[in-house]
Structure formats: C-alpha cells, structure tokens
Design an enzyme around this catalytic site. Sequence first.
Site, PDB file in Angstrom:
ATOM      1  N   HIS A 261       0.923  -1.271  -0.011  1.00 56.65           N
ATOM      2  CA  HIS A 261       0.013  -0.051  -0.225  1.00 56.65           C
ATOM      3  C   HIS A 261       0.870   1.217   0.000  1.00 56.65           C
ATOM      4  CE1 HIS A 261      -3.083   2.876   1.210  1.00 56.65           C
ATOM      5  NE2 HIS A 261      -3.911   2.136   0.628  1.00 56.65           N
ATOM      6  N   ASP A 312      -7.916  -4.965  -0.237  1.00 57.41           N
ATOM      7  CA  ASP A 312      -8.482  -5.668  -1.303  1.00 57.41           C
ATOM      8  C   ASP A 312      -8.357  -7.349  -0.939  1.00 57.41           C
ATOM      9  OD1 ASP A 312      -9.582  -4.145  -3.062  1.00 57.41           O
ATOM     10  OD2 ASP A 312      -7.595  -3.148  -3.523  1.00 57.41           O
TER      11      ASP A 312
HETATM   12  N1  COA Z   1       4.111  -7.577  -4.685  1.00 57.91           N
HETATM   13  C1  COA Z   1       5.190  -7.340  -4.615  1.00 57.91           C
HETATM   14  N2  COA Z   1       5.937  -6.482  -4.239  1.00 57.91           N
HETATM   15  C2  COA Z   1       5.478  -5.161  -4.057  1.00 57.91           C
HETATM   16  C3  COA Z   1       4.084  -5.300  -3.926  1.00 57.91           C
HETATM   17  C4  COA Z   1       3.358  -6.364  -4.127  1.00 57.91           C
HETATM   18  N3  COA Z   1       1.992  -6.289  -4.195  1.00 57.91           N
HETATM   19  N4  COA Z   1       3.808  -4.011  -3.365  1.00 57.91           N
HETATM   20  C5  COA Z   1       4.894  -3.292  -3.313  1.00 57.91           C
HETATM   21  N5  COA Z   1       6.024  -4.115  -3.483  1.00 57.91           N
HETATM   22  C6  COA Z   1       7.444  -3.937  -3.448  1.00 57.91           C
HETATM   23  C7  COA Z   1       7.763  -3.285  -4.720  1.00 57.91           C
HETATM   24  O1  COA Z   1       8.123  -4.322  -5.711  1.00 57.91           O
HETATM   25  C8  COA Z   1       8.936  -2.426  -4.351  1.00 57.91           C
HETATM   26  O2  COA Z   1      10.039  -3.292  -3.957  1.00 57.91           O
HETATM   27  P1  COA Z   1      11.487  -3.008  -4.421  1.00 57.91           P
HETATM   28  O3  COA Z   1      11.848  -1.792  -3.668  1.00 57.91           O
HETATM   29  O4  COA Z   1      12.263  -4.265  -3.826  1.00 57.91           O
HETATM   30  O5  COA Z   1      11.281  -2.736  -6.034  1.00 57.91           O
HETATM   31  C9  COA Z   1       8.381  -1.749  -3.001  1.00 57.91           C
HETATM   32  O6  COA Z   1       7.524  -2.929  -2.578  1.00 57.91           O
HETATM   33  C10 COA Z   1       7.764  -0.572  -3.074  1.00 57.91           C
HETATM   34  O7  COA Z   1       6.627  -0.646  -4.187  1.00 57.91           O
HETATM   35  P2  COA Z   1       5.934   0.527  -4.749  1.00 57.91           P
HETATM   36  O8  COA Z   1       5.455   0.267  -6.161  1.00 57.91           O
HETATM   37  O9  COA Z   1       7.310   1.722  -4.909  1.00 57.91           O
HETATM   38  O10 COA Z   1       4.989   0.981  -3.996  1.00 57.91           O
HETATM   39  P3  COA Z   1       3.872   2.065  -4.378  1.00 57.91           P
HETATM   40  O11 COA Z   1       3.480   2.987  -3.178  1.00 57.91           O
HETATM   41  O12 COA Z   1       4.225   2.943  -5.483  1.00 57.91           O
HETATM   42  O13 COA Z   1       2.605   1.124  -4.822  1.00 57.91           O
HETATM   43  C11 COA Z   1       0.795  -0.374  -4.735  1.00 57.91           C
HETATM   44  C12 COA Z   1       1.488   0.853  -4.113  1.00 57.91           C
HETATM   45  C13 COA Z   1      -0.534  -0.579  -4.059  1.00 57.91           C
HETATM   46  C14 COA Z   1       0.556   0.022  -6.043  1.00 57.91           C
HETATM   47  C15 COA Z   1       1.690  -1.820  -4.786  1.00 57.91           C
HETATM   48  O14 COA Z   1       1.919  -2.063  -3.334  1.00 57.91           O
HETATM   49  C16 COA Z   1       0.946  -2.708  -5.329  1.00 57.91           C
HETATM   50  O15 COA Z   1       1.203  -2.642  -6.687  1.00 57.91           O
HETATM   51  N6  COA Z   1       0.147  -3.487  -4.790  1.00 57.91           N
HETATM   52  C17 COA Z   1      -0.707  -4.758  -5.601  1.00 57.91           C
HETATM   53  C18 COA Z   1      -1.726  -4.087  -6.202  1.00 57.91           C
HETATM   54  C19 COA Z   1      -2.873  -3.839  -4.965  1.00 57.91           C
HETATM   55  O16 COA Z   1      -3.010  -4.860  -4.200  1.00 57.91           O
HETATM   56  N7  COA Z   1      -3.544  -2.756  -5.188  1.00 57.91           N
HETATM   57  C20 COA Z   1      -4.397  -2.539  -3.990  1.00 57.91           C
HETATM   58  C21 COA Z   1      -4.276  -1.268  -3.108  1.00 57.91           C
HETATM   59  S1  COA Z   1      -5.369  -1.058  -1.896  1.00 57.91           S
END
Ligand code: COA
Length: 375
Positions: A261, A312
């Site tokens: 998140h 979710d």
């Molecule tokens: N699965 C695997 N790795 C994840 C992850 C996930 N669901 N969510 C975050 N990470 C990891 C990223 O790979 C990254 O790792 P790294 O630094 O080794 O590359 C780190 O955590 C930070 O991720 P980042 O994409 O920069 O975080 P963000 O704040 O931009 O993204 C989300 C937030 C929600 C988009 C992201 O966690 C995600 O894609 N989650 C899955 C989709 C989801 O469940 N969405 C509903 C949100 S309520």
Amino acid sequence: MIEALDGLRDVIVCETRISRIALVNGKAVLEYRGYDIRDLAKHSCYEEVAYLLLYGELPKKYELQDFKIELAERREIPPQIIGLLTHLPQYTHPMVVLRTSISYLGSLDKLKDLKTKEENLEKSKNLIAKIPTIIAYYHRIRMGKNLIPPTLELGHAANFLYMMHGYEPSKIAEKALDVDLVLHAEHELNASTFAARIAASTLADMYACVVAATGTLMGPLHGGAAQEVMKMLREVATPGGADEYVRKKLEKGERLMGFGHRIYKSIIDPRAEILRELARDLAKIGNRIWFEISEAIAESAYKYKKLLPNVDFYSASVYANLNIPDDLFVNMFAMGRIAGWLAHIIEQYETNKLLRPRAKYIGETERKYVPLDQR
Ligand code: COA
C-alpha cells in the site's frame, strides 16, 4: 517549482475534514470525520456512515431513520437505464456498465449543473441508492434472470444481496457486506478520489466527477485488485500450494495482488485486519477454502518479502462467500466508496481551487520543422 516525481508520494495537495490516516503508537489509525474505523465497523451500518461522510456528523436516531427511508425510496432506476443495461453486450465488464450508467443518469438529470449544498446532497442520495440496483440488475440481465425490484423492508446491504440472489440474506451475510461497505466508504486522497476532486476542481457536474472516479477505480493497482486476488486464490487452489506460488511469483519480480500500500508500508492496513475477521466468520458458514488459502498466501508473502495484505486481499474471500461473481468485485468497491467520493466532491466545490500541477518536460526541444513532402 517543487518536483514530486515519485507518483506524488507524500505530497499534500489539499486540505480535508473527511478522513484521517495516521500512525498512532506504532499502529495505523483510519478515522472518518474523526471517528475510528474500528468503532464504525463495529457499531454503525453503511447508511449511518454515508450520512456521517456527507453531513459531517453522526445522525441522531430519527435522522438515521429518515435517511434510510430516503435512500430506500430512491433505489429504483429509470427505465432508460434498464434499457441501457439490456442493450450493452454481455461481455462488457460490469464496472464499464456502471460507469456508463452513471453517465447516462447524469444525462437524465435536468438539474445536474446545479451545485448548491442541498442539490448536491439530493444527487448524492440518488447515486448512493441507485448504484446497487444498477449492479444487481445488470448481473441478473446478463444471466438471463428476471429482475428483483428493490424492497423498502431491507437495509442497504441486505437489499443488495436480495436483488442479486432473489432471497433475503442470513444475518451473518448481511453484517459482512454491511461492514465491508463501511470499510470501503472512504480513504482520503486515493487515486479515484483524487480523480473525482480534479474533475470537481474544474466545477464539472457531480456525475462527471463520479464517472472520473469510477474510471480510475477500475485499474488492477487500485480497486481492480480484489478480482485479481480471487484469480490468484483459484490458481493456488489449495492452502498447500500457496508457498511455492508466492515464492515463484516474487522471484519473477511480479506483484502479489492484494498486498502492499502506498501509505501502509510496514504497518497493517486497519481495514485488512477487520476484513480478515469477517472473512474468517463467513468461512464458518460458507466455503472455508478461500479463507484458508488466503491465510497461507499472507504467511508466505510476509515470509519472503515482508508484504502485508491491504483492503482488497480479504475482500476477495468475503465476496466469494457472499456468492458475488469475481468480475463484480470492483463494483462492490465502488458501491462502498461512492459515499466518500461524493463527500470529497462537495468539499472540493466548497473550498475550490483548480487542481492543475505542472509536468517536467524531458523530450527534445527546438527541433527544426520539416514540411510533410520532405520527410
Ligand atoms: N507485490 C510484490 N512487491 C510489492 C508489492 C506487491 N503487491 N507491493 C509493493 N511491492 C514492493 C515493490 O516491488 C517495491 O519493492 P522494491 O523496492 O524491492 O522494488 C516496494 O514494495 C515498493 O513498491 P512501490 O511500487 O514503490 O509502492 P507504491 O506505493 O508505488 O505502490 C501499490 C503501492 C498498492 C500500487 C503496490 O503495493 C501494488 O502494486 N500492490 C498490488 C496491487 C494492489 O493490491 N492494489 C490495491 C491497493 S489498496
């Protein structure tokens, strides 16, 4: 100029009195209008929370009663919308159907451009009341089933399940959906709410703002995640299959849906904690397998990458045990979040400043123009 290139991470773009996400004594706290989400989930129904978000105060007993009646009386949808639901192809994603229907509702509202607080509250009540009917009617139409008109006898959550399935839900099922809607009702400046506020900041009408929000909610990184979680639960199939599945997925650098998140990084999303309990309770009367697989996946996600579930993740097994089809999961999110979107749209109108950031140009500059016949 201030540069905020990392997905607007930790950038504050407006003030709000609607919800607060904070870290208190090492725990994440989510409050709607100052009230802890845990108290609201335990004691309030969705209608009470929608009232709180829209009016800023918890309703008195008679106010809640009146509000519930007002919503219930607005549930039926115009025949033109039923016509639209009948004519859209069966392969249309239900969230596209909802987005299109909200746009059509706007075209039928002669007062759509009026923006006094009272008119906005009228439109808000209409949207909150009609969205569940649009979702349930479309589902029954695409299944070739008869429409079950809404009933005045049931609350918001129970009436939806009744319109979907044609029978009154059990008390546990009704409570589970009610709490799920409360938990999804509001979450500060998430992507779809931000989209709604950007549209509102141009003084676009309320329907246009909600259409912008529904379009934004659809993506798998936002509201579309729960449907992807269900796909994962089906692929994993048994709790024993979870560890290898999670390990391989993370090794390949893929995202695990329902985890991570933008705000709750190393702390658990308080909504996920409550939903986990709901999912466990529902599993006792439904299919245990989805909850058991979810638990196994959560354990491995933490073991391999310290990933924590978000709102979710456990929604998926809750919806599955309420017999809601996978492709309606994001609609369920919208059905809850509509109250928060509307509160933010009204707040934006009332405190408006056009939201218009800048982009840093990184392309080529001062290129010599070559006429078409010389290229
Ligand atoms: N699965 C695997 N790795 C994840 C992850 C996930 N669901 N969510 C975050 N990470 C990891 C990223 O790979 C990254 O790792 P790294 O630094 O080794 O590359 C780190 O955590 C930070 O991720 P980042 O994409 O920069 O975080 P963000 O704040 O931009 O993204 C989300 C937030 C929600 C988009 C992201 O966690 C995600 O894609 N989650 C899955 C989709 C989801 O469940 N969405 C509903 C949100 S309520």
